[in-house]
Design a protein around this motif. Structure first.
Motif, PDB file in Angstrom:
ATOM      1  N   HIS A 190       0.816  -1.214   0.000  1.00 36.79           N
ATOM      2  CA  HIS A 190       0.000   0.000   0.000  1.00 36.79           C
ATOM      3  C   HIS A 190       0.845   1.256   0.000  1.00 36.79           C
ATOM      4  N   ALA A 191       2.095   1.129   0.446  1.00 28.74           N
ATOM      5  CA  ALA A 191       3.032   2.260   0.442  1.00 28.74           C
ATOM      6  C   ALA A 191       4.443   1.717   0.545  1.00 28.74           C
ATOM      7  N   ALA A 192       5.362   2.426  -0.061  1.00 30.33           N
ATOM      8  CA  ALA A 192       6.789   2.125   0.080  1.00 30.33           C
ATOM      9  C   ALA A 192       7.495   3.474   0.071  1.00 30.33           C
ATOM     10  N   VAL A 193       8.079   3.837   1.199  1.00 29.51           N
ATOM     11  CA  VAL A 193       8.734   5.130   1.353  1.00 29.51           C
ATOM     12  C   VAL A 193      10.180   4.864   1.786  1.00 29.51           C
ATOM     13  N   PRO A 194      11.076   4.596   0.820  1.00 25.95           N
ATOM     14  CA  PRO A 194      12.454   4.288   1.192  1.00 25.95           C
ATOM     15  C   PRO A 194      13.133   5.480   1.855  1.00 25.95           C
ATOM     16  N   PRO A 195      13.960   5.324   2.846  1.00 23.05           N
ATOM     17  CA  PRO A 195      14.222   4.111   3.624  1.00 23.05           C
ATOM     18  C   PRO A 195      13.424   4.082   4.924  1.00 23.05           C
ATOM     19  N   GLU A 196      12.254   4.721   4.938  1.00 24.71           N
ATOM     20  CA  GLU A 196      11.527   4.905   6.198  1.00 24.71           C
ATOM     21  C   GLU A 196      10.518   3.816   6.538  1.00 24.71           C
ATOM     22  N   ARG A 197       9.753   3.353   5.552  1.00 26.97           N
ATOM     23  CA  ARG A 197       8.699   2.394   5.890  1.00 26.97           C
ATOM     24  C   ARG A 197       8.092   1.785   4.634  1.00 26.97           C
ATOM     25  N   PHE A 198       7.386   0.697   4.879  1.00 31.65           N
ATOM     26  CA  PHE A 198       6.482   0.168   3.862  1.00 31.65           C
ATOM     27  C   PHE A 198       5.268  -0.402   4.569  1.00 31.65           C
ATOM     28  N   VAL A 199       4.164  -0.414   3.831  1.00 31.12           N
ATOM     29  CA  VAL A 199       2.887  -0.902   4.351  1.00 31.12           C
ATOM     30  C   VAL A 199       2.370  -1.916   3.349  1.00 31.12           C
ATOM     31  N   ARG A 200       1.947  -3.070   3.882  1.00 31.38           N
ATOM     32  CA  ARG A 200       1.417  -4.106   2.991  1.00 31.38           C
ATOM     33  C   ARG A 200       0.401  -4.955   3.734  1.00 31.38           C
ATOM     34  N   THR A 201      -0.458  -5.587   2.963  1.00 29.93           N
ATOM     35  CA  THR A 201      -1.316  -6.615   3.541  1.00 29.93           C
ATOM     36  C   THR A 201      -0.556  -7.921   3.452  1.00 29.93           C
ATOM     37  N   TRP A 202      -0.892  -8.835   4.333  1.00 27.32           N
ATOM     38  CA  TRP A 202      -0.359 -10.183   4.215  1.00 27.32           C
ATOM     39  C   TRP A 202      -1.407 -11.181   4.652  1.00 27.32           C
ATOM     40  N   GLU A 203      -1.359 -12.294   3.938  1.00 32.53           N
ATOM     41  CA  GLU A 203      -2.363 -13.332   4.139  1.00 32.53           C
ATOM     42  C   GLU A 203      -1.694 -14.684   3.928  1.00 32.53           C
ATOM     43  N   TYR A 204      -1.918 -15.597   4.852  1.00 33.46           N
ATOM     44  CA  TYR A 204      -1.466 -16.974   4.699  1.00 33.46           C
ATOM     45  C   TYR A 204      -2.504 -17.678   3.841  1.00 33.46           C
ATOM     46  N   GLU A 205      -2.069 -18.278   2.745  1.00 34.63           N
ATOM     47  CA  GLU A 205      -3.025 -18.897   1.828  1.00 34.63           C
ATOM     48  C   GLU A 205      -3.759 -20.073   2.455  1.00 34.63           C
ATOM     49  N   GLY A 206      -3.232 -20.613   3.559  1.00 36.73           N
ATOM     50  CA  GLY A 206      -3.902 -21.708   4.268  1.00 36.73           C
ATOM     51  C   GLY A 206      -5.120 -21.245   5.047  1.00 36.73           C
ATOM     52  N   THR A 207      -5.227 -19.944   5.289  1.00 38.86           N
ATOM     53  CA  THR A 207      -6.402 -19.368   5.967  1.00 38.86           C
ATOM     54  C   THR A 207      -6.871 -18.155   5.172  1.00 38.86           C
ATOM     55  N   PRO A 208      -7.396 -18.393   3.965  1.00 37.85           N
ATOM     56  CA  PRO A 208      -7.806 -17.277   3.112  1.00 37.85           C
ATOM     57  C   PRO A 208      -8.853 -16.402   3.795  1.00 37.85           C
ATOM     58  N   GLY A 209      -8.722 -15.118   3.541  1.00 33.74           N
ATOM     59  CA  GLY A 209      -9.646 -14.164   4.122  1.00 33.74           C
ATOM     60  C   GLY A 209      -9.155 -13.574   5.428  1.00 33.74           C
ATOM     61  N   ASP A 210      -8.144 -14.190   6.029  1.00 27.82           N
ATOM     62  CA  ASP A 210      -7.583 -13.669   7.267  1.00 27.82           C
ATOM     63  C   ASP A 210      -6.418 -12.747   6.906  1.00 27.82           C
ATOM     64  N   VAL A 211      -6.763 -11.549   6.481  1.00 28.30           N
ATOM     65  CA  VAL A 211      -5.776 -10.583   5.984  1.00 28.30           C
ATOM     66  C   VAL A 211      -5.371  -9.643   7.109  1.00 28.30           C
ATOM     67  N   ALA A 212      -4.068  -9.437   7.242  1.00 26.89           N
ATOM     68  CA  ALA A 212      -3.544  -8.485   8.227  1.00 26.89           C
ATOM     69  C   ALA A 212      -2.918  -7.319   7.471  1.00 26.89           C
ATOM     70  N   LEU A 213      -2.869  -6.171   8.123  1.00 23.93           N
ATOM     71  CA  LEU A 213      -2.199  -5.004   7.565  1.00 23.93           C
ATOM     72  C   LEU A 213      -0.924  -4.802   8.365  1.00 23.93           C
ATOM     73  N   GLU A 214       0.210  -4.840   7.671  1.00 21.17           N
ATOM     74  CA  GLU A 214       1.514  -4.723   8.329  1.00 21.17           C
ATOM     75  C   GLU A 214       2.185  -3.415   7.921  1.00 21.17           C
ATOM     76  N   THR A 215       2.660  -2.673   8.918  1.00 15.43           N
ATOM     77  CA  THR A 215       3.441  -1.469   8.683  1.00 15.43           C
ATOM     78  C   THR A 215       4.823  -1.702   9.277  1.00 15.43           C
ATOM     79  N   VAL A 216       5.848  -1.628   8.442  1.00 13.70           N
ATOM     80  CA  VAL A 216       7.236  -1.748   8.904  1.00 13.70           C
ATOM     81  C   VAL A 216       7.846  -0.353   8.847  1.00 13.70           C
ATOM     82  N   THR A 217       8.310   0.113  10.007  1.00 21.63           N
ATOM     83  CA  THR A 217       8.923   1.432  10.120  1.00 21.63           C
ATOM     84  C   THR A 217      10.374   1.250  10.533  1.00 21.63           C
TER      85      THR A 217
END
Length: 161
Positions: free
Chosen positions: A81-108
């Motif tokens: 959803h965002a990539a701001v080098p070198p400060e942060r990125f934001v993405r969803t992540w989902e384990y395909e073994g549990t579809p629909g269980d989507v998390a939003l991850e922000t790495v700063t």
């Protein structure tokens, strides 16, 4: 070696993982967003990792596959959803073994006197979904990944002889 800290508070939907690395933020950002380097640090130590797709840009997709010794595959993916080098990125992540269980991850990545404080916050759709990740040894995979990332950063920053 620095330890990885996990903040998992009762009744909340998030997991916060914190680690300090002896590397500047631009180097950490490059390593955590380089599809050639991901297999060297991402995931638990008892699994290998393959990068099927990694487009680090707004709207870009990603898919990593962990493979166990028996050849079983465990795939994860999502959208940046965002990539701001070198400060942060934001993405969803989902384990395909549990579809629909989507998390939003922000790495700063926070600069700290020549080092980097890595803060990853994953917000899950419910407390129950967050707790399922915790029960499935999500912290072990995170801890293994952070230890392997620290070792890789040290290797890449080692002065050449």
């Amino acid at each position: 070696m620095a330890e990885t800290e996990f903040v998992i508070e009762p009744g909340r939907q998030d997991i916060v993982m914190i680690r300090q690395f002896d590397a500047p933020p631009d180097v950490v950002f490059r390593v955590v967003t380089d599809p050639e380097l991901i297999p060297r640090w991402w995931g638990p130590t008892f699994l290998s990792t393959r990068v099927d797709l990694m487009e680090v840009r707004r709207g870009g997709r990603w898919r990593f596959v962990n493979v166990d010794a028996g050849g079983r595959e465990y795939a994860f993916g999502g959208v940046y959803h965002a990539a701001v080098p070198p400060e942060r990125f934001v993405r969803t992540w989902e384990y395909e073994g549990t579809p629909g269980d989507v998390a939003l991850e922000t790495v700063t990545l926070i600069p700290v006197k020549g080092a980097t404080r890595y803060v990853a916050q994953s917000v899950h759709r419910s407390v129950e979904a967050r707790d399922a990740i915790v029960r499935a040894n999500g912290a072990r995979g995170g801890r293994d990944s952070m230890n392997r990332l620290a070792a890789l950063l040290a290797e890449l920053l080692k002065p050449s002889e």
